[in-house]
Design a protein around this motif. Structure first.
Motif, short mmCIF file in Angstrom:
data_model
loop_
_atom_site.label_atom_id
_atom_site.label_comp_id
_atom_site.label_asym_id
_atom_site.label_seq_id
_atom_site.Cartn_x
_atom_site.Cartn_y
_atom_site.Cartn_z
N VAL A 64 5.86 74.93 2.31
CA VAL A 64 5.44 74.82 3.48
C VAL A 64 4.18 74.43 3.58
O VAL A 64 3.77 73.53 4.57
N HIS A 65 3.03 74.44 2.64
CA HIS A 65 1.86 74.07 2.61
C HIS A 65 1.53 72.61 2.39
O HIS A 65 0.49 72.07 2.61
N MET A 66 2.96 71.82 2.03
CA MET A 66 2.66 70.33 1.80
C MET A 66 2.42 69.49 3.08
O MET A 66 2.20 68.59 3.07
N ASN A 67 3.21 70.26 4.14
CA ASN A 67 3.08 69.57 5.52
C ASN A 67 2.84 70.85 6.60
O ASN A 67 4.03 71.20 7.08
N PRO A 68 1.77 71.42 6.88
CA PRO A 68 1.48 72.56 7.45
C PRO A 68 2.05 72.31 8.98
O PRO A 68 2.21 73.35 9.63
#
Length: 480
Positions: free
Chosen positions: A67-71
């Motif tokens: 999820v942290h690749m596209n917050p």
């Protein structure tokens, strides 16, 4: 960070190709996009959702998507409003104007995710959104220069020569940028070139002279990009010629809020399938299969289906003995009714469905996000995919499920005559076994296409392509 002079200049594709190229050098590469706007989403290993493009970029880099690749992911539900997903979870809905006021607190989530990504990588490839030249949105920006400045990330600006006016695109961007924003740019790339590159040498020199930004490469058009999943619905606007010699015709109405339409990509690559994307104002053609695709807002898209007369076409197709398949939101539309008592996807209310399946749907509860696998209930054909939906669907036709999941539960429904079916699983056709079973049911012949292997083959070819036209060592040297 790769930013563009506009949308659809090829940022997502370039990040994917560079991720594969640098990963092949032995670097741990991670993609990152602070803010994305797309209804084409993917389920992550950590149980959230991100833009489909970042999932493809992660695949190119050889890592699992998180999820942290596209917050921040915006999923449009109307012309002026979107569902807002932060670090993989829905936090609410916002109109365009009120979203601007949300940005300062969203920046903190963006910087938190970026710190996690940066700490786990040798190289982070960041993708911007839209264009930094949209200076009316510069205040509180989290997607382009606002992020680049806060995170101290050097920027490469990309122009798209295929749409024309690339010199004005890049020089004009330089003219409107604040000097401190312009100072973040370390070079430019011109993408999607066709023809003799020598004819644009003077153009590259002119851009460099007028902007002070060095030229890092002129990248020729990469035709095989059409074989990769598209980032957003802009790609659906491009008309492709029909496949005249194909035995099977599949028709798909392009709904205003169509989602997860990469479900269709594997069918597009099958030689025996003529995939027809039907736009507003056009009638559904005579075909073997109608697919009602996923939707970000089922009730408004059901209204659009009726406004275009597609409901009449679908019902006529079914009366003629044609097959119909509904995926996720399309599955919900096939039932007797769709109720949204809590206003999850729009104003609260209940509307009649198409009545082709004896089921009813209530949009309520948390969004279900999970990878799934199983078999077709009728013939045991295996599949692997994912679920991403709100709501529960039930009724007599659920006694005939389309799929049986590996955990023992059933998914979907099939009409009594076996011609109409629906399910909540996305990605069915990406599984060669399941896609082959569907083509045989329709009377066609599946090819030897290995879809997942084909995606990786094209990513390798893309990495080779970029390596031939961009100085990858120089580009890597510009990273901080």
């Amino acid at each position: 960070m790769l930013q563009g002079t506009g949308s659809d200049v090829g940022k997502s594709l370039l990040v994917a190709g560079l991720a594969r190229a640098y990963a092949r050098r032995g670097l741990r590469v991670l993609p990152f996009k602070p803010q994305n706007m797309s209804n084409n989403a993917a389920v992550t290993a950590d149980g959230g959702e991100i833009g489909r493009a970042q999932a493809l970029q992660a695949r190119a880099a050889g890592v699992a998507p998180t999820v942290h690749m596209n917050p921040v992911l915006l999923k449009p539900q109307s012309e002026v409003g979107s569902q807002v997903v932060v670090q993989g979870r829905v936090i609410g809905n916002a109109k365009a104007r009120e979203y601007q006021a949300w940005k300062p607190r969203l920046m903190e989530a963006v910087l938190d995710s970026f710190a996690r990504i940066r700490g786990a990588a040798d190289l982070v490839l960041v993708e911007g959104a839209g264009s930094p030249a949209e200076v009316n949105l510069r205040a509180n920006d989290i997607a382009n220069m606002g992020f680049a400045r806060r995170a101290d990330v050097p920027v490469v600006l990309i122009g798209d020569i295929d749409r024309g006016g690339v010199i004005a695109q890049i020089v004009g961007t330089r003219a409107v940028l604040d000097p401190e924003d312009a100072a973040m740019v370390v070079g430019i790339l011109v993408n999607k070139f066709r023809g003799d590159p020598g004819l644009f040498a003077d153009g590259m020199a002119f851009i460099a002279e007028r902007t002070g930004w060095p030229a890092l490469g002129l990248v020729p058009h990469f035709a095989e990009a059409a074989r990769l999943p598209a980032e957003d619905a802009v790609a659906l606007g491009r008309r492709e010629p029909g496949r005249g010699g194909a035995k099977l015709r599949v028709a798909v109405p392009v709904l205003p809020r169509i989602s997860n339409f990469d479900d269709l990509d594997p069918l597009k690559l099958e030689p025996d399938v003529d995939l027809r994307l039907v736009r507003a104002g056009e009638a559904l053609p005579v075909c073997d299969l109608v697919i009602l695709p996923g939707s970000k807002a089922t009730i408004p898209d059901l209204a659009a289906l009726r406004a275009n007369g597609w409901d009449i076409d679908v019902l006529a197709h079914a009366r003629r003995g044609g097959r119909v398949l509904g995926l996720c939101g399309g599955y919900q539309m096939l039932g007797g009714s769709v109720a949204d008592p809590d206003g999850i996807e729009g104003p609260p209310g209940t509307v009649p469905g198409l009545g082709l399946l004896a089921v009813d749907t209530v949009l309520t509860g948390a969004k279900l996000l999970r990878p799934v696998a199983g078999i077709s209930a009728a013939d045991g054909a295996p599949f692997a995919g994912y679920e991403m939906h709100v709501g529960e669907t039930d009724g007599p036709d659920r006694a005939r499920p389309l799929l049986r999941l590996a955990d023992g539960t059933a998914d979907g429904a099939v009409s009594a005559d076996g011609l109409v079916a629906g399910c909540y699983v996305h990605g069915l056709f990406a599984d060669d076994r399941q896609r082959g079973a569907w083509l045989r049911r329709l009377g066609g012949a599946p090819s030897d296409l290995g879809y997942e292997a084909e995606v990786d083959r094209v990513l390798d070819r893309l990495a080779d392509h970029l390596g031939a036209h961009i100085d990858l060592d120089r580009l890597l040297g510009l990273a901080r």
